[in-house]
Design a protein around this motif. Structure first.
Motif, PDB file in Angstrom:
ATOM      1  N   CYS A  67       0.846  -1.185   0.000  1.00 28.25           N
ATOM      2  CA  CYS A  67       0.000   0.000   0.000  1.00 28.25           C
ATOM      3  C   CYS A  67       0.887   1.242   0.000  1.00 28.25           C
ATOM      4  CB  CYS A  67      -0.899  -0.003   1.234  1.00 28.25           C
ATOM      5  SG  CYS A  67      -1.942   1.458   1.390  1.00 28.25           S
ATOM      6  N   SER A  68       0.651   2.151  -0.946  1.00 26.65           N
ATOM      7  CA  SER A  68       1.530   3.317  -1.083  1.00 26.65           C
ATOM      8  C   SER A  68       0.850   4.630  -0.728  1.00 26.65           C
ATOM      9  CB  SER A  68       2.065   3.389  -2.522  1.00 26.65           C
ATOM     10  OG  SER A  68       0.990   3.502  -3.444  1.00 26.65           O
ATOM     11  N   ASN A  69      -0.323   4.561  -0.143  1.00 24.20           N
ATOM     12  CA  ASN A  69      -1.016   5.793   0.226  1.00 24.20           C
ATOM     13  C   ASN A  69      -0.272   6.523   1.341  1.00 24.20           C
ATOM     14  OD1 ASN A  69      -3.063   5.316  -1.608  1.00 24.20           O
ATOM     15  ND2 ASN A  69      -4.321   4.214  -0.131  1.00 24.20           N
ATOM     16  N   ALA A  70      -0.290   7.845   1.285  1.00 22.86           N
ATOM     17  CA  ALA A  70       0.328   8.645   2.337  1.00 22.86           C
ATOM     18  C   ALA A  70      -0.555   8.623   3.582  1.00 22.86           C
ATOM     19  CB  ALA A  70       0.521  10.079   1.850  1.00 22.86           C
ATOM     20  N   ILE A  79       5.088   7.812   3.710  1.00 22.71           N
ATOM     21  CA  ILE A  79       4.767   7.288   2.382  1.00 22.71           C
ATOM     22  C   ILE A  79       5.626   6.056   2.126  1.00 22.71           C
ATOM     23  CG2 ILE A  79       4.819   7.709  -0.109  1.00 22.71           C
ATOM     24  CD1 ILE A  79       4.240  10.611   0.429  1.00 22.71           C
ATOM     25  N   GLN A  96       3.122  12.798  -6.107  1.00 22.34           N
ATOM     26  CA  GLN A  96       1.737  12.523  -6.489  1.00 22.34           C
ATOM     27  C   GLN A  96       0.945  11.937  -5.327  1.00 22.34           C
ATOM     28  OE1 GLN A  96       0.123  13.470  -9.306  1.00 22.34           O
ATOM     29  NE2 GLN A  96      -1.595  12.846  -8.011  1.00 22.34           N
ATOM     30  N   ARG A  97       1.578  11.085  -4.538  1.00 23.38           N
ATOM     31  CA  ARG A  97       0.893  10.534  -3.362  1.00 23.38           C
ATOM     32  C   ARG A  97       0.589  11.638  -2.354  1.00 23.38           C
ATOM     33  NH1 ARG A  97       0.481   7.304  -6.548  1.00 23.38           N
ATOM     34  NH2 ARG A  97       0.516   5.026  -6.393  1.00 23.38           N
ATOM     35  N   THR A 100      -2.361  13.727  -3.598  1.00 27.78           N
ATOM     36  CA  THR A 100      -3.601  12.993  -3.340  1.00 27.78           C
ATOM     37  C   THR A 100      -4.008  13.101  -1.877  1.00 27.78           C
ATOM     38  OG1 THR A 100      -3.124  11.421  -5.120  1.00 27.78           O
ATOM     39  CG2 THR A 100      -4.710  10.727  -3.437  1.00 27.78           C
ATOM     40  N   TRP A 101      -3.024  12.970  -0.997  1.00 25.37           N
ATOM     41  CA  TRP A 101      -3.299  13.059   0.440  1.00 25.37           C
ATOM     42  C   TRP A 101      -3.829  14.439   0.797  1.00 25.37           C
ATOM     43  CZ3 TRP A 101      -1.354  15.859   4.650  1.00 25.37           C
ATOM     44  CH2 TRP A 101      -1.633  15.328   5.928  1.00 25.37           C
TER      45      TRP A 101
END
Length: 207
Positions: A67-70, A79, A96-97, A100-101
């Motif tokens: 899982c790479s979501n911040a 991250i 980019q993450r 998005t966060w």
């Protein structure tokens, strides 16, 4: 920056106009600072969220499906970078993450705030959206849609409140007439000091 209690609005505006050159100088200072030290998106760098600075922590792991979501944890913005991301693309991936966060949190905060100020004004927004504006913090159109710059969530809460209140007032007065400013002053008596602070600090809320 706080205006003296009971100070006339016209006087506050005069004070702000008198500081115009200084405000522009401060904005350029922050822009130059940002250009001088470009973001590398590596562990240890600091980033603003709700007016506070948090350190970035980057972890690279071998799993392709990680899982790479911040996420914010332990006072750090964390991250995870999966193995499939090439080292040459890592900074773009992390940025980019992070966008998005920030975007998701801006959506949550501005939806709540917009609803609050719209209720105070007796109006209703048809939609609240987040956008990637380059020159503005928010906008309102004649169809009742409110749009906000995702970067505003980097600012302190009073400045986020100001932007939300400002755009909500545009649902009644779609201009910057005297009536608009009087309406904004009614629901946020200290709006001018917040407006000035955002003008001064806004340039540093970048990614």
């Amino acid at each position: 920056m706080v205006a003296p209690k009971g100070e006339r609005l016209t006087r506050i505006i005069e004070m702000v106009n008198g500081k115009r050159a200084w405000i522009i100088k401060q904005q350029e200072h922050f822009r130059q600072l940002h250009r001088s030290w470009p973001r590398r998106f590596v562990s240890g760098e600091s980033y603003y969220y709700l007016g506070r600075q948090f350190r970035l922590k980057v972890t690279r792991i071998g799993s392709q499906s990680a899982c790479s979501n911040a996420r914010m944890r332990g006072g750090r913005l964390q991250i995870t970078v999966p193995a499939y991301v090439a080292s040459t693309k890592e900074s773009d991936f992390i940025r980019q993450r992070m966008v998005t966060w920030y975007w998701e949190r801006a959506s949550t905060h501005l939806s709540v705030l917009s609803n609050r100020f719209c209720q105070m004004l007796g109006v209703e927004a048809s939609e609240v959206v987040i956008r990637n504006f380059s020159q503005r913090w928010g906008s309102a159109n004649q169809n009742g849609r409110l749009a906000f710059n995702w970067r505003i969530v980097m600012a302190p809460r009073p400045l986020i409140d100001y932007v939300a209140a400002h755009e909500a007032c545009h649902l009644i007065h779609n201009d910057h007439s005297a009536d608009f400013w009087r309406l904004l002053e009614r629901i946020m008596p200290d709006y001018e000091s917040r407006r000035l602070q955002l003008a001064i600090d806004g340039a540093k809320f970048q990614l």
